[in-house]
Design a protein around this motif. Structure first.
Motif, mmCIF file in Angstrom:
data_model
loop_
_atom_site.group_PDB
_atom_site.id
_atom_site.type_symbol
_atom_site.label_atom_id
_atom_site.label_comp_id
_atom_site.label_asym_id
_atom_site.label_seq_id
_atom_site.Cartn_x
_atom_site.Cartn_y
_atom_site.Cartn_z
ATOM 1 N N THR A 182 -21.588 104.318 29.389
ATOM 2 C CA THR A 182 -20.077 104.794 29.812
ATOM 3 C C THR A 182 -19.934 105.917 30.731
ATOM 4 O OG1 THR A 182 -19.391 103.533 28.088
ATOM 5 C CG2 THR A 182 -17.597 104.929 28.863
ATOM 6 N N LEU A 183 -20.677 106.893 30.067
ATOM 7 C CA LEU A 183 -20.690 108.328 30.659
ATOM 8 C C LEU A 183 -21.394 108.559 32.160
ATOM 9 C CD1 LEU A 183 -21.289 110.788 27.784
ATOM 10 C CD2 LEU A 183 -19.085 110.327 28.811
ATOM 11 N N GLY A 184 -22.438 107.638 31.892
ATOM 12 C CA GLY A 184 -22.974 107.455 33.299
ATOM 13 C C GLY A 184 -22.487 106.830 34.433
ATOM 14 N N LEU A 185 -21.657 105.794 34.131
ATOM 15 C CA LEU A 185 -20.967 104.896 35.251
ATOM 16 C C LEU A 185 -19.602 105.508 35.342
ATOM 17 C CD1 LEU A 185 -22.154 101.273 34.350
ATOM 18 C CD2 LEU A 185 -23.052 103.150 36.122
ATOM 19 N N ARG A 186 -19.105 106.766 34.762
ATOM 20 C CA ARG A 186 -17.727 107.283 35.069
ATOM 21 C C ARG A 186 -17.562 107.710 36.411
ATOM 22 N NH1 ARG A 186 -15.587 111.035 30.267
ATOM 23 N NH2 ARG A 186 -15.645 108.932 29.268
ATOM 24 N N PRO A 187 -18.397 108.244 37.163
ATOM 25 C CA PRO A 187 -18.358 108.532 38.245
ATOM 26 C C PRO A 187 -17.856 107.155 39.313
ATOM 27 C CG PRO A 187 -20.136 109.778 37.612
ATOM 28 C CD PRO A 187 -19.832 108.771 36.586
ATOM 29 N N LEU A 188 -18.719 106.333 39.257
ATOM 30 C CA LEU A 188 -18.401 104.936 39.719
ATOM 31 C C LEU A 188 -16.819 104.421 39.284
ATOM 32 C CD1 LEU A 188 -21.377 102.557 39.278
ATOM 33 C CD2 LEU A 188 -20.658 103.874 41.338
ATOM 34 N N ALA A 189 -16.252 104.814 38.199
ATOM 35 C CA ALA A 189 -14.920 104.520 37.974
ATOM 36 C C ALA A 189 -13.810 105.601 38.808
ATOM 37 C CB ALA A 189 -14.352 104.652 36.373
ATOM 38 N N ARG A 190 -14.350 106.966 38.897
ATOM 39 C CA ARG A 190 -13.645 107.861 39.776
ATOM 40 C C ARG A 190 -13.708 107.377 41.382
ATOM 41 N NH1 ARG A 190 -15.094 112.403 40.373
ATOM 42 N NH2 ARG A 190 -17.363 112.603 39.275
ATOM 43 N N LEU A 191 -14.976 107.094 41.526
ATOM 44 C CA LEU A 191 -14.937 106.322 43.223
ATOM 45 C C LEU A 191 -14.102 105.149 43.316
ATOM 46 C CD1 LEU A 191 -16.273 106.491 45.870
ATOM 47 C CD2 LEU A 191 -18.213 104.954 44.800
ATOM 48 N N GLN A 192 -14.115 104.115 42.278
ATOM 49 C CA GLN A 192 -12.815 103.155 42.675
ATOM 50 C C GLN A 192 -11.636 103.445 42.835
ATOM 51 O OE1 GLN A 192 -13.062 100.272 39.195
ATOM 52 N NE2 GLN A 192 -11.870 98.592 40.179
ATOM 53 N N ALA A 193 -11.285 104.612 41.723
ATOM 54 C CA ALA A 193 -9.917 104.994 41.484
ATOM 55 C C ALA A 193 -9.572 105.962 43.215
ATOM 56 C CB ALA A 193 -9.635 106.147 40.622
ATOM 57 N N GLU A 194 -10.507 106.555 43.667
ATOM 58 C CA GLU A 194 -10.191 107.065 45.181
ATOM 59 C C GLU A 194 -10.103 105.846 46.007
ATOM 60 O OE1 GLU A 194 -9.892 110.267 46.106
ATOM 61 O OE2 GLU A 194 -9.674 110.799 43.983
ATOM 62 N N ILE A 195 -10.899 104.984 45.989
ATOM 63 C CA ILE A 195 -10.937 103.782 46.990
ATOM 64 C C ILE A 195 -9.358 103.245 46.808
ATOM 65 C CG2 ILE A 195 -11.768 101.633 47.541
ATOM 66 C CD1 ILE A 195 -14.514 102.735 46.878
ATOM 67 N N GLN A 196 -9.058 103.096 45.607
ATOM 68 C CA GLN A 196 -7.847 102.410 45.453
ATOM 69 C C GLN A 196 -6.661 103.365 45.928
ATOM 70 O OE1 GLN A 196 -7.620 101.630 41.223
ATOM 71 N NE2 GLN A 196 -8.700 99.614 41.487
ATOM 72 N N ARG A 197 -6.763 104.641 45.836
ATOM 73 C CA ARG A 197 -5.894 105.548 46.214
ATOM 74 C C ARG A 197 -5.822 105.422 48.086
ATOM 75 N NH1 ARG A 197 -6.788 110.498 46.282
ATOM 76 N NH2 ARG A 197 -4.732 111.242 46.319
ATOM 77 N N VAL A 198 -6.951 105.278 48.550
ATOM 78 C CA VAL A 198 -7.140 105.140 50.056
ATOM 79 C C VAL A 198 -6.390 104.045 50.321
ATOM 80 C CG1 VAL A 198 -8.370 104.886 51.904
ATOM 81 C CG2 VAL A 198 -8.799 106.745 50.112
ATOM 82 N N ARG A 199 -6.704 102.800 49.625
ATOM 83 C CA ARG A 199 -6.112 101.627 49.987
ATOM 84 C C ARG A 199 -4.709 101.546 49.873
ATOM 85 N NH1 ARG A 199 -8.300 96.633 50.702
ATOM 86 N NH2 ARG A 199 -6.798 94.771 50.161
ATOM 87 N N ALA A 200 -4.101 102.555 48.611
ATOM 88 C CA ALA A 200 -2.646 102.125 48.527
ATOM 89 C C ALA A 200 -1.934 103.310 49.669
ATOM 90 C CB ALA A 200 -2.490 102.632 47.124
#
Length: 458
Positions: A189-207
């Motif tokens: 969970t902690l190791g993949l948290r940066p991927l979740a942040r990357l996904q959130a950033e991509i969603q912000r760009v998409r939105a």
């Protein structure tokens, strides 16, 4: 647009999540190591207990031999073996026996039974009452006579000690296994948290909330973020260049078309002038159409456009109500959900405008526009109460330049433009029989659907 059947197959074959695979692999590997470690510890403990048992038999054998001597009458005399009082308790599980030429000398615990003979010095045998014994045998020469000494002990103690140790180790390893699983879950969970942040950033760009990926990412993800930012910047540059080229082309063609129109008006050849006047508007529409396609080819691949659909529908309803005011149409829209279109506002206006304008041209009294959520986006249903289209004519209706009724004004490009634009956005246009008796045009587009608002608009 991928057909629904193929899309369903693609979803069914979608691999498991990265977090799931990491957790499963780590848990399986940890459990295998824990099980192997538990079995190894149990085996080591069992062997250690057996060695201790055998050493005790050896000590008792040495004690038995030490208290044995030849008496004055030449017979073997055995004193009381030290160190094990259970030799005196009948059928206690601990026995000794000496085989002499004059017969057997037994411990009191054997009562009236004998220990079996064995072909090897140390082995397992069955004793009194079918007890499982481990027996040590030794031949000792005293004087001119060989005496055979045997010492045996019950092995149930080994089995019980090993079982108790195994249960204790299993309980401890089970607790350790649960702790390791929790640790693996926390680590993943902690190791993949940066991927979740990357996904959130991509969603912000998409939105459309951001133009690039911001934030600090781990060293392993930093190159990916840099490449994505470079790709976004390149896409934006391509879009701007395409728009600039399109504008330049439109401006460059406007003057020659105006000159041709003026020459047609002043020319003496009426047939040529008439043909020119008819074709120039068509040429202009075709140029605009293909320029729009060029613009959309870049814009459809971008992730930055996001347009609320409700204001666009309101603007179109007001415009078309005035444009077709002579028909006194009732144009009703139902947009109970807040929908955001992932694309350019001009493209959304062009697609919905063509569909709604086409419905207004053919409608008798009513046109209804309904927005509903759909998989991977939303659907817009445009219904009219006009004559509709037979099933065989519906596919032909979206062919470029196809006009099924020359009495209705238009170039025949409207539905084709909508179908082309929808395809560029990975959407689709479908024609079907509508609930009002006329044609239903369903436009599927990518977007985001928010919480419903139950108050319909008219």
């Amino acid at each position: 647009m991928i057909p629904p059947a193929r899309a369903a197959v693609g979803r069914a074959q979608r691999p498991a999540s990265l977090a799931g695979r990491l957790v499963v692999l780590a848990c399986v590997w940890s459990l295998v190591l824990i099980a192997a470690g538990g079995l190894t510890l149990s085996w080591i403990f069992s062997e250690s207990v057996k060695r201790s048992f055998d050493e005790r038999l050896e000590v008792l054998m040495q004690g038995l031999i030490a208290v044995s001597e030849i008496g004055p009458d030449g017979r073997l005399v055995v004193g009381s073996p030290p160190g094990e009082p259970r030799f005196r308790a009948p059928l206690s599980g601990w026995y000794w026996q000496v085989e002499t030429p004059d017969g057997l000398i037994r411990s009191r615990s054997l009562w009236d039974t004998d220990l079996p003979k064995a072909a090897v010095p140390l082995t397992h045998v069955r004793g009194p009452g079918d007890q499982r014994l481990r027996m040590l045998s030794r031949a000792i020469l005293m004087g001119d006579t060989v005496y055979r000494f045997r010492v045996a002990g019950e092995t149930d103690a080994i089995t019980r000690a090993t079982a108790r140790f195994t249960v204790t180790v299993a309980a401890a390893l089970a607790v350790l296994g649960v702790g390791l699983v929790l640790a693996v879950l926390a680590q993943v969970t902690l190791g993949l948290r940066p991927l979740a942040r990357l996904q959130a950033e991509i969603q912000r760009v998409r939105a459309g909330e951001a133009e690039r990926l911001d934030g600090t990412f781990p060293r392993e993800l930093a190159p990916v973020v840099d490449e994505l930012n470079s790709l976004l910047a390149h896409n934006q540059e391509v879009i701007e260049r395409a728009r600039a080229h399109g504008g330049n082309l439109a401006h460059a063609l406007k003057t020659p078309l105006s000159i041709l129109a003026n020459e047609a008006e002043r020319g003496n050849d009426r047939r040529l002038a008439e043909a020119t006047r008819r074709q120039l508007p068509r040429m202009e529409r075709l140029i605009n159409h293909h320029l729009a396609r060029a613009r959309m080819a870049g814009a459809a691949g971008a992730l930055t456009g996001h347009q609320p659909i409700r204001p666009v529908l309101g603007e179109l309803v007001r415009t078309l109500s005035k444009l077709h005011g002579a028909k006194h149409l009732v144009i009703r829209r139902t947009d109970d959900v807040e929908v955001t279109f992932f694309g350019e506002r001009e493209d959304l206006l062009e697609m919905l405008g063509n569909l709604m304008d086409n419905a207004c041209k053919w409608a008798e009294r009513r046109v209804e526009v309904t927005v509903v959520p759909a998989q991977d986006g939303f659907d817009v249903h445009v219904d009219d109460d006009g004559p509709g289209l037979p099933e065989v004519e519906r596919l032909r209706a979206i062919e470029r330049g196809r006009r099924l009724d020359e009495s209705v004004p238009g170039s025949g490009l409207g539905l084709a433009i909508v179908a082309d634009h929808a395809k560029l956005y990975r959407g689709r246009l479908l024609l079907d029989q509508g609930p009002l008796g006329g044609l239903r045009a369903t436009l599927h587009l990518p977007g985001q659907v928010q919480a419903p608002n139950v108050a319909p608009s008219a």
